[in-house]
Design an enzyme around this catalytic site. Structure first.
Site, PDB file in Angstrom:
ATOM      1  N   LYS A  88       0.945  -1.237  -0.035  1.00 52.01           N
ATOM      2  CA  LYS A  88      -0.020   0.047  -0.101  1.00 52.01           C
ATOM      3  C   LYS A  88       0.944   1.294   0.048  1.00 52.01           C
ATOM      4  CE  LYS A  88      -4.182  -1.671   0.579  1.00 52.01           C
ATOM      5  NZ  LYS A  88      -4.366  -2.730   1.645  1.00 52.01           N
ATOM      6  N   GLU A 110      -9.579   6.116   3.223  1.00 53.86           N
ATOM      7  CA  GLU A 110     -10.288   5.015   3.993  1.00 53.86           C
ATOM      8  C   GLU A 110      -9.519   3.834   4.023  1.00 53.86           C
ATOM      9  OE1 GLU A 110      -9.861   5.289   0.641  1.00 53.86           O
ATOM     10  OE2 GLU A 110      -9.402   3.055   0.108  1.00 53.86           O
ATOM     11  N   SER A 377       1.831  -9.664  -0.643  1.00 51.63           N
ATOM     12  CA  SER A 377       1.481  -8.241  -0.625  1.00 51.63           C
ATOM     13  C   SER A 377       1.732  -7.631   0.833  1.00 51.63           C
ATOM     14  CB  SER A 377      -0.053  -8.088  -1.222  1.00 51.63           C
ATOM     15  OG  SER A 377      -0.849  -9.001  -0.512  1.00 51.63           O
TER      16      SER A 377
HETATM   17  C1  PLP Z   1      -5.118  -4.092   1.244  1.00 48.73           C
HETATM   18  C2  PLP Z   1      -4.346  -5.305   0.918  1.00 48.73           C
HETATM   19  C3  PLP Z   1      -4.720  -6.178  -0.114  1.00 48.73           C
HETATM   20  C4  PLP Z   1      -5.880  -5.849  -1.066  1.00 48.73           C
HETATM   21  O1  PLP Z   1      -5.903  -4.924  -1.689  1.00 48.73           O
HETATM   22  P1  PLP Z   1      -5.510  -4.928  -3.085  1.00 48.73           P
HETATM   23  O2  PLP Z   1      -5.926  -3.416  -3.627  1.00 48.73           O
HETATM   24  O3  PLP Z   1      -6.520  -6.006  -3.834  1.00 48.73           O
HETATM   25  O4  PLP Z   1      -4.168  -5.081  -3.446  1.00 48.73           O
HETATM   26  C5  PLP Z   1      -3.870  -7.330  -0.327  1.00 48.73           C
HETATM   27  N1  PLP Z   1      -2.888  -7.384   0.638  1.00 48.73           N
HETATM   28  C6  PLP Z   1      -2.540  -6.632   1.772  1.00 48.73           C
HETATM   29  C7  PLP Z   1      -1.303  -7.127   2.453  1.00 48.73           C
HETATM   30  C8  PLP Z   1      -3.294  -5.512   1.918  1.00 48.73           C
HETATM   31  O5  PLP Z   1      -2.898  -4.876   2.677  1.00 48.73           O
END
Ligand code: PLP
Length: 394
Positions: A88, A110, A377
């Site tokens: 993020k 948000e 992620s």
């Molecule tokens: C917010 C988040 C997601 C989901 O959001 P996307 O916009 O689909 O990437 C996925 N993995 C993590 C670690 C997150 O914080």
């Protein structure tokens, strides 16, 4: 990779379905963004922050133990090692710099799991901007440590108690604030969703994941991966990595949504799998809705995937079959969570644990020893409480 057309559409998806008060602001953002795309000094400043503040490039790690176990070559892109613990931050810093360019000093955002809130609060602290974060009260309960982090960073967290008290309601509240304070305020949206030009902006700021991993895997294996796989909430981490490979037709792109308690229940967040075309938060895409177009509540064990919409570009990639989308349940995510922790010593966030859990079963159906690039992620510290409670009750 394709840009959205002049109306902000990817195929028939996307666009700008907003109250008129926001139109001129969105046009201003679009204009400034198109300017900075060609502005060397902007990208120099951003690259310096990516390197020295976020800690980029994040590593590409060969997961030896897990690869052996599943008879595949599993490469993990480590966004969990980015500052604040998830992808993020790539978008938050890019957009905060953009806001500064436009001359807005009040930032709103948000947040679902709290990751985007923390990333935005971090960017605002560093760039000296005021920061207000809207968060559903249900999510506040699930993610207490992230509230402390945001407040420590100087942000104000406003609980949202309308609707399902989760991410979608937090977006509604942020949009409401923006409509009221549009003269002074920039809205940093946290995923590849929302009215044009947001899905495009977020993709461009997250594309650093795809650019790096393409280079890294070529260096390490001498070839492109056979598969690229990522979890899909709003779709920003997935579109970030997909964008590095979308023009390489031989690379299969796979997105994994949350099927919660099951696709045949009403407790899931599998928008692309079970949704239909509609409008949510200013753009046209697949959404979860009833026969009257009212948005349904989504469910997932992970707050970051608990969203009844999805970025318009994913809807387009699904329709043209450039990417394939599957889903994984709460239980499958827990399985992935545990497995990565014990086999590789990496505790994943619950969101990418969905993609990993899916991958473990699915890869039995493809030939052995494929090069699979999995996007981790984020890290799992934020999820320890939920996961340990679930594991106790199992
Ligand atoms: C917010 C988040 C997601 C989901 O959001 P996307 O916009 O689909 O990437 C996925 N993995 C993590 C670690 C997150 O914080």
């Amino acid at each position: 990779m394709e840009k959205p057309d002049k109306n902000g559409r990817f195929g028939k998806y996307g666009g700008r379905f907003v109250p008129e008060t926001l139109t001129s602001s969105l046009e201003e953002i679009e204009l400034e963004f198109n300017k900075i795309l060609k502005d060397k000094t902007f990208w120099e400043e951003l690259t310096n922050l990516q390197n020295d503040f976020i800690g980029r490039p994040t590593p590409l790690y060969y997961a030896k133990n897990l690869s052996l176990q599943i008879s595949q070559n599993l490469w993990i892109k480590r966004e969990d090692l980015a500052h604040t613990g998830a992808h993020k931050i790539n978008n938050a810093i890019g957009q905060a710099l953009l806001a500064k360019r436009i001359g807005k000093k009040r930032i709103i955002a948000e947040t679902g799991a709290g990751q985007h809130g923390v990333a935005t609060a971090t960017a605002c602290a560093m760039l000296n901007l005021e920061c207000i974060v809207y968060m559903g009260s249900e999510d506040i309960k699930r993610q207490a440590p992230n509230i402390y982090r945001m407040e420590m960073l100087g942000a104000k967290v406003i609980p949202v108690t309308s609707g399902s008290k989760t991410l979608k309601d937090a977006v509604n509240e942020a949009i409401r604030d923006w409509v009221t304070n549009v003269e002074t305020t920039y809205y940093i949206i946290g995923s590849a969703v929302g009215p044009h030009p947001y899905p495009y902006i977020v993709r461009e700021f997250q594309s650093v994941i795809g650019i790096e991993s393409r280079k890294q895997i070529l260096e390490k294996t001498g070839s492109l991966p056979d598969y690229v796989i990522a979890c899909v909430g709003g779709g920003s981490n997935a579109i970030g990595i997909f964008s590095g490979f979308i023009d390489d037709e031989k690379v299969s792109l796979i997105g994994v949504e949350a099927s919660g308690k099951g696709l045949n229940t009403d407790k899931h967040a599998a928008t692309l799998t079970k949704g239909s075309i509609g409008v949510l938060h200013g753009s046209m895409s697949y959404v979860l809705q009833d026969d009257y177009g009212q948005i349904l509540e989504a469910h997932s064990i992970s707050a970051g995937l608990d969203y009844p919409g999805v970025g318009p570009e994913h809807s387009y990639l699904k329709d043209i079959e450039r990417a394939k989308y599957y889903s994984a349940s709460d239980d499958t995510a827990l399985k992935g969570f545990k497995l990565l922790s014990v086999t590789e010593g990496i505790i994943p966030a619950l969101e990418p644990a969905h993609a990993l859990g899916f991958l473990i079963d699915w890869c039995k159906e493809i030939p052995k020893n494929q090069n699979i690039l999995f996007l981790l992620s984020g890290r799992g510290d934020k999820d320890m409480e939920i996961v340990s409670k679930k594991m106790d009750s199992n």
